[in-house]
Design an enzyme around this catalytic site. Structure first.
Site, PDB file in Angstrom:
ATOM      1  N   HIS A  82      79.870 -37.030  67.611  1.00  0.00           N
ATOM      2  CA  HIS A  82      80.470 -38.108  67.013  1.00  0.00           C
ATOM      3  C   HIS A  82      80.917 -38.859  68.601  1.00  0.00           C
ATOM      4  CE1 HIS A  82      83.279 -40.753  64.679  1.00  0.00           C
ATOM      5  NE2 HIS A  82      84.046 -40.623  65.811  1.00  0.00           N
ATOM      6  N   ASP A 161      92.322 -39.571  54.743  1.00  0.00           N
ATOM      7  CA  ASP A 161      92.050 -40.193  56.233  1.00  0.00           C
ATOM      8  C   ASP A 161      91.800 -41.820  55.683  1.00  0.00           C
ATOM      9  OD1 ASP A 161      91.605 -40.708  59.156  1.00  0.00           O
ATOM     10  OD2 ASP A 161      89.398 -40.932  58.128  1.00  0.00           O
ATOM     11  N   ARG A 168      96.766 -47.896  58.837  1.00  0.00           N
ATOM     12  CA  ARG A 168      96.907 -48.040  60.292  1.00  0.00           C
ATOM     13  C   ARG A 168      96.654 -49.143  60.688  1.00  0.00           C
ATOM     14  NH1 ARG A 168      93.945 -43.315  62.167  1.00  0.00           N
ATOM     15  NH2 ARG A 168      94.153 -44.265  64.246  1.00  0.00           N
ATOM     16  N   SER A 183      92.110 -38.044  62.388  1.00  0.00           N
ATOM     17  CA  SER A 183      91.124 -38.844  61.454  1.00  0.00           C
ATOM     18  C   SER A 183      89.741 -38.622  61.830  1.00  0.00           C
ATOM     19  CB  SER A 183      91.222 -40.326  62.024  1.00  0.00           C
ATOM     20  OG  SER A 183      90.395 -41.289  61.323  1.00  0.00           O
ATOM     21  N   LYS A 187      87.142 -35.718  59.368  1.00  0.00           N
ATOM     22  CA  LYS A 187      85.692 -36.050  58.849  1.00  0.00           C
ATOM     23  C   LYS A 187      84.745 -34.996  59.185  1.00  0.00           C
ATOM     24  CE  LYS A 187      86.035 -40.486  59.680  1.00  0.00           C
ATOM     25  NZ  LYS A 187      87.296 -40.972  59.878  1.00  0.00           N
TER      26      LYS A 187
END
Length: 432
Positions: A82, A161, A168, A183, A187
């Site tokens: 990621h 999330d 946010r 966050s 995931k």
């Protein structure tokens, strides 16, 4: 337990218990805690921070707010990667098939982009016919057979999330390390990978503007992953200038194909080998970064990585002729050179501004409802440190409208030329 008391506790710098955090996330997911109270809580976290234990509890509460993907039917150590985001970030397009050639399963769930350029899914969809939708059975079968598949995230994956991120975004609390870390990791953990490699970007084109901020975010996410039972490592990489040369969805597919042939830009290839090296070390295929790079380079050089990319495209419905003839992807009506007005050396390329310049052409989204034009974007002709002469091309604009003057001006304003060469360090550190 009352939400107002927990807001007050965090507002005053108190440390919340696991049970209190679970109460907050469970209530917000079910709708018993309203947006205005969750906004106050997010702002309290923004100013008062959280301990690693609180962040881990927040992450796991969001993981358990929805589905948890079970990848047990996929053989081997499932490794996910990621990135915290950037401009021209083409690494997943190259990494997924490259790592898969070594028998390491890459079961990748990705998202769409909002901002500078498209996300991973938008880039893959620039290949005509490529589908990011797949049943769970087909997903598992694909990864077992080919060792790689990339699909969209389910709406039931960490839904807390999704709700919190949207809140946010409109309450100026996006740039909070506890909220960013929870966050991302909620995931990743819910997606079922055994091991996670994080590319934490730093610089003008990243959330984290300083190495100190990036290091804290990286360490926080590594701690969360390890506490949740996932092998986790983080690479801190530079995003003060765009990665590679291509910015835009079809342009980045072409660049990825070049990279899989061994002809990618030097900075992109360096990051691919560093991230890929960490992935195959966690999977047990290599024991050191030196060994890993040799193994990965061999798969590029013998054509295996490009062939795996072709197999992946065919499996997901894409027209493989666009991989064999990537020039078919370059369909923008207008191609214009941005010419240097002075001689010297490129000393700075402000990544986020160049990303916005590409977005103005249609390469990204200003809102979730915007449609991306896969053909448009920017190809950099020079990188930081390169020598430039008056009248030489700094960049090439690919546009589908003649109204691209704002993009051209933005490129000229944000590719800074000076009298002496400078250098950008790509890898700032590895954590974990």
């Amino acid at each position: 337990m009352r939400m107002v008391d927990l807001i007050e506790k965090k507002r005053d710098g108190g440390i919340l218990t696991k049970e209190e955090i679970h109460f907050i996330i469970d209530g917000y997911t079910k709708g018993t805690i309203p947006d205005y109270q969750m906004s106050a809580f997010a702002m309290s976290v923004f100013f008062k921070d959280m301990t690693d234990e609180e962040i881990t509890a927040l992450t796991l509460a969001m993981v358990h707010s929805g589905d948890i993907i079970d990848l047990a039917k996929i053989d081997g150590v499932k490794v996910d990667k990621h990135s915290t985001g950037g401009v021209g970030d083409t690494t997943t397009l190259v990494l997924a098939p490259l790592v898969a050639t070594l028998g390491v399963p890459v079961a990748k769930m990705s998202g769409r982009g909002l901002g500078h350029t498209g996300g991973t899914l938008d880039k893959f969809e620039a290949i005509p016919g490529f589908s990011i939708e797949m049943t769970e059975e087909k997903f598992v079968e694909s990864v077992n057979d080919l060792k790689v598949a990339v699909i969209g995230q389910t709406g039931e994956l960490a839904p807390a999330d999704g709700k919190l991120y949207a809140l946010r975004d409109v309450t100026a609390t996006v740039n909070s390390i506890p909220l960013i870390a929870s966050s991302i990791m909620s995931k990743k953990i819910a997606a079922g990978a055994d091991a996670i490699v994080l590319d934490v970007t730093v610089g003008e084109g990243a959330f984290m503007k300083t190495p100190e901020e990036a290091t804290r975010l990286a360490q926080t996410m590594v701690n969360i992953g390890n506490l949740a039972g996932r092998q986790t490592k983080a690479v801190i990489s530079d995003m003060s200038e765009p990665l590679g040369l291509a910015i835009g969805n079809s342009l980045e597919i072409v660049e990825a194909i070049d990279a899989l042939k061994g002809n990618g830009p030097a900075d992109l290839m360096e990051l691919v080998y560093v991230l890929g090296g960490q992935m195959i070390i966690l999977a047990g295929v290599a024991s050191s970064m030196e060994e890993a790079k040799v193994i990965l380079e061999a798969k590029i050089n013998d054509g295996s990585a490009l062939e795996k990319f072709r197999e992946m495209v065919i499996n997901q419905g894409g027209d493989v002729s666009y991989i064999d003839q990537p020039e078919k992807l370059l369909t923008a009506k207008y191609k214009t050179q941005v010419l240097a007005k002075q001689a010297g050396y490129v000393s700075q390329i402000v990544a986020d501004k160049i990303g916005i310049a590409a977005m103005l052409l249609g390469a990204g989204r200003a809102t979730k409802e915007d449609t991306i034009d896969p053909a448009v974007g920017i190809i950099l002709k020079k990188k930081v440190g390169d020598k430039i002469e008056i009248g030489e091309s700094l960049a090439e604009i690919h546009a589908n409208t003649e109204d691209y003057q704002e993009t051209l001006d933005m490129i000229l304003d944000n590719m800074i030329i000076s009298n002496s060469p400078s250098h950008t360090q790509l890898i700032h550190g590895i954590i974990g």
